[in-house]
Design an enzyme around this catalytic site. Structure first.
Site, PDB file in Angstrom:
ATOM      1  N   ARG A  49      62.316  72.699  -4.761  1.00  0.00           N
ATOM      2  CA  ARG A  49      63.656  72.247  -5.149  1.00  0.00           C
ATOM      3  C   ARG A  49      64.433  73.353  -5.869  1.00  0.00           C
ATOM      4  O   ARG A  49      65.655  73.316  -5.936  1.00  0.00           O
ATOM      5  CB  ARG A  49      63.566  70.998  -6.035  1.00  0.00           C
ATOM      6  CG  ARG A  49      64.877  70.205  -6.051  1.00  0.00           C
ATOM      7  CD  ARG A  49      64.789  68.962  -6.918  1.00  0.00           C
ATOM      8  NE  ARG A  49      64.579  69.294  -8.300  1.00  0.00           N
ATOM      9  CZ  ARG A  49      63.667  68.749  -9.095  1.00  0.00           C
ATOM     10  NH1 ARG A  49      62.852  67.817  -8.637  1.00  0.00           N
ATOM     11  NH2 ARG A  49      63.553  69.123 -10.344  1.00  0.00           N
ATOM     12  N   TYR A 101      91.597  72.594   1.287  1.00  0.00           N
ATOM     13  CA  TYR A 101      90.696  71.687   1.993  1.00  0.00           C
ATOM     14  C   TYR A 101      90.733  70.319   1.286  1.00  0.00           C
ATOM     15  O   TYR A 101      90.421  70.195   0.108  1.00  0.00           O
ATOM     16  CB  TYR A 101      89.276  72.257   2.018  1.00  0.00           C
ATOM     17  CG  TYR A 101      88.266  71.226   2.434  1.00  0.00           C
ATOM     18  CD1 TYR A 101      88.410  70.540   3.639  1.00  0.00           C
ATOM     19  CD2 TYR A 101      87.197  70.910   1.616  1.00  0.00           C
ATOM     20  CE1 TYR A 101      87.503  69.566   4.005  1.00  0.00           C
ATOM     21  CE2 TYR A 101      86.278  69.938   1.981  1.00  0.00           C
ATOM     22  CZ  TYR A 101      86.453  69.265   3.181  1.00  0.00           C
ATOM     23  OH  TYR A 101      85.562  68.290   3.545  1.00  0.00           O
ATOM     24  N   ASP A 173      87.572  80.263  -2.309  1.00  0.00           N
ATOM     25  CA  ASP A 173      86.974  79.662  -1.123  1.00  0.00           C
ATOM     26  C   ASP A 173      87.428  80.517   0.061  1.00  0.00           C
ATOM     27  O   ASP A 173      88.597  80.470   0.465  1.00  0.00           O
ATOM     28  CB  ASP A 173      87.421  78.202  -0.969  1.00  0.00           C
ATOM     29  CG  ASP A 173      86.778  77.530   0.252  1.00  0.00           C
ATOM     30  OD1 ASP A 173      86.359  78.248   1.180  1.00  0.00           O
ATOM     31  OD2 ASP A 173      86.725  76.283   0.274  1.00  0.00           O
ATOM     32  N   LYS A 198      80.738  76.442   8.613  1.00  0.00           N
ATOM     33  CA  LYS A 198      81.809  76.881   9.528  1.00  0.00           C
ATOM     34  C   LYS A 198      81.422  78.195  10.211  1.00  0.00           C
ATOM     35  O   LYS A 198      80.463  78.216  10.949  1.00  0.00           O
ATOM     36  CB  LYS A 198      83.115  76.995   8.744  1.00  0.00           C
ATOM     37  CG  LYS A 198      83.379  75.835   7.782  1.00  0.00           C
ATOM     38  CD  LYS A 198      83.512  74.507   8.469  1.00  0.00           C
ATOM     39  CE  LYS A 198      83.839  73.438   7.439  1.00  0.00           C
ATOM     40  NZ  LYS A 198      83.599  72.101   7.910  1.00  0.00           N
TER      41      LYS A 198
END
Ligand SMILES: Cc1ncc(COP(=O)(O)O)c(C=O)c1O
Length: 390
Positions: A49, A101, A173, A198
């Protein structure tokens, strides 16, 4: 030896298997690691994790591409972006773009419930950005450039100067630009965020996100702790697929940029279209900034606004045969989307807008499919040579 991004990508930064000499590295699926007899963990790995060797290989590639000190991969772009906010230690005023976004903008609008405040401003307007600064309170500037879905350009260098004067950090971003076109850290940003879902992966089969830091810091360690605590690390299989996708990033982005530029120029001449939004067009309001901070192309994303309004936009999307009607972007297959209807109530997205993600299909096929979709009859369109004749 200094290697260019294309070489680093093709060879995945030399990742292979030192034990078997397999050219393609194995996937490290183990969730736990054998403890040494002396109770230590000499390998550095304890539990899946918090860390994973396959994920680390992708992190090394991304840090290298962005010119950062370190990178961290997450289970999605949203997980990466939100980790930054979860790592803020005290109530912080955040400046973010009005148009960005939509999924993340909606989440940002709710950060007051975590004790933070947010001002949405047009980040392409430097005076507006400066005016939004609250001395002593503004701690984080969020930029998306070019920003969804109208591809507004923000001058990263100029905003970084305003932010640093205010003692704040800047996160960019850069999903749409990719590190091949813009390297925000070189322009003064502190962190770069990607939805690796993407372009970085590029094949519409992995959900992933990443953050790259200019330098390691206490804040960076807190982000790392958050990822380990909430378990938002990227899965090993996804990391391995992402590494495979990254190998072809350079050729994909170059071709997709060329196709988007070509489509933008051709679509500009169509009577059915009121405007074409693409950073590579001199008519685009952010073109000068795009020329300054986007290198080797202007990316694969463009939008068109239909003269016939929302009805014409929805109708055109319903008639395409080569383009695929789907959300998301940056994959090898071209996607078309009526953005306002997926964003829903309160969206600043114009209802007449169609968002186009150029893939790797033949640009002529893509263009003629759109032209056919614009016409109410199914008459054959002119061959390309005729269509583009001056
Ligand atoms: C620019 C941008 N940033 C972030 C995200 C969120 O990424 P993900 O879907 O990987 O969580 C998206 C998703 O569409 C995006 O387009």
């Amino acid at each position: 030896m200094f290697l260019k991004a294309r070489t680093i990508l093709a060879q995945a930064l030399g990742a292979n298997d030192p034990t078997t000499k397999a050219l393609i590295p194995p996937i490290h699926m183990s969730t736990t690691f054998v403890r040494d007899a002396d109770n230590g963990y000499e390998s550095g790995y304890v539990y899946g994790r918090t860390d994973n060797a396959t994920v680390k290989q992708v992190e090394a590639i991304l840090a290298n591409l962005e010119g950062g000190a370190a990178a961290m991969m997450f289970s999605s772009g949203m997980a990466a972006a939100t980790a930054i906010f979860l790592a803020l230690e005290r109530p912080t005023h955040v400046i973010a773009p009005t148009v960005m976004y939509w999924g993340f903008r909606k989440w940002l609008a709710e950060i007051p419930k975590f004790g933070h405040s947010v001002s949405f401003v047009d980040t392409s307007d430097l005076e507006a950005v400066q005016a939004a600064v609250r001395p002593g309170q503004t701690g984080l500037f969020w930029i998306e450039t070019p920003s969804n879905p109208v591809w507004t350009l923000t001058d990263i260098q100029a905003v970084a100067e305003i932010a640093h004067r205010a003692g704040a950090v800047v996160c960019v971003d850069s999903t749409v630009s990719t590190p091949l076109i813009t390297r925000p850290l070189d322009l003064g940003a502190d962190f770069v965020v990607h939805s690796a879902t993407k372009y970085l992966n590029g094949h519409s089969d992995v959900i992933a996100g990443g953050i790259v830091a200019r330098a390691e810091s206490d804040f960076w360690s807190r982000i790392q702790n958050i990822r380990g605590q909430i378990g938002s690390i990227l899965g090993p299989f996804e990391a391995w697929l992402l590494m495979r996708g990254l190998r072809t990033l350079d050729v994909r982005v170059r071709e997709q940029s060329k196709t988007a530029q070509r489509l933008a120029e051709l679509l500009l001449r169509r009577d059915e279209i009121a405007s074409v939004l693409y950073p590579g067009l001199p008519t685009h309001p952010g073109h000068a900034i795009a020329v300054k901070q986007m290198k080797g192309g202007f990316g694969g994303m463009l939008s068109i606004r239909m003269r016939g309004g929302e009805r014409a936009a929805v109708e055109a999307a319903s008639k395409v045969e080569v383009w695929t009607r789907a959300t998301s972007l940056g994959g090898v297959e071209s996607l078309i989307e009526h953005r306002a209807s997926i964003e829903g109530a309160g969206t600043p997205c114009p209802p007449d807008l169609l968002r186009l993600s150029a893939g790797l299909e033949d640009p002529d096929d893509l263009y003629f499919d759109l032209v056919n979709a614009f016409s109410s009859s199914r008459a054959r369109v002119k061959p390309l040579r005729e269509a583009i004749a001056p």
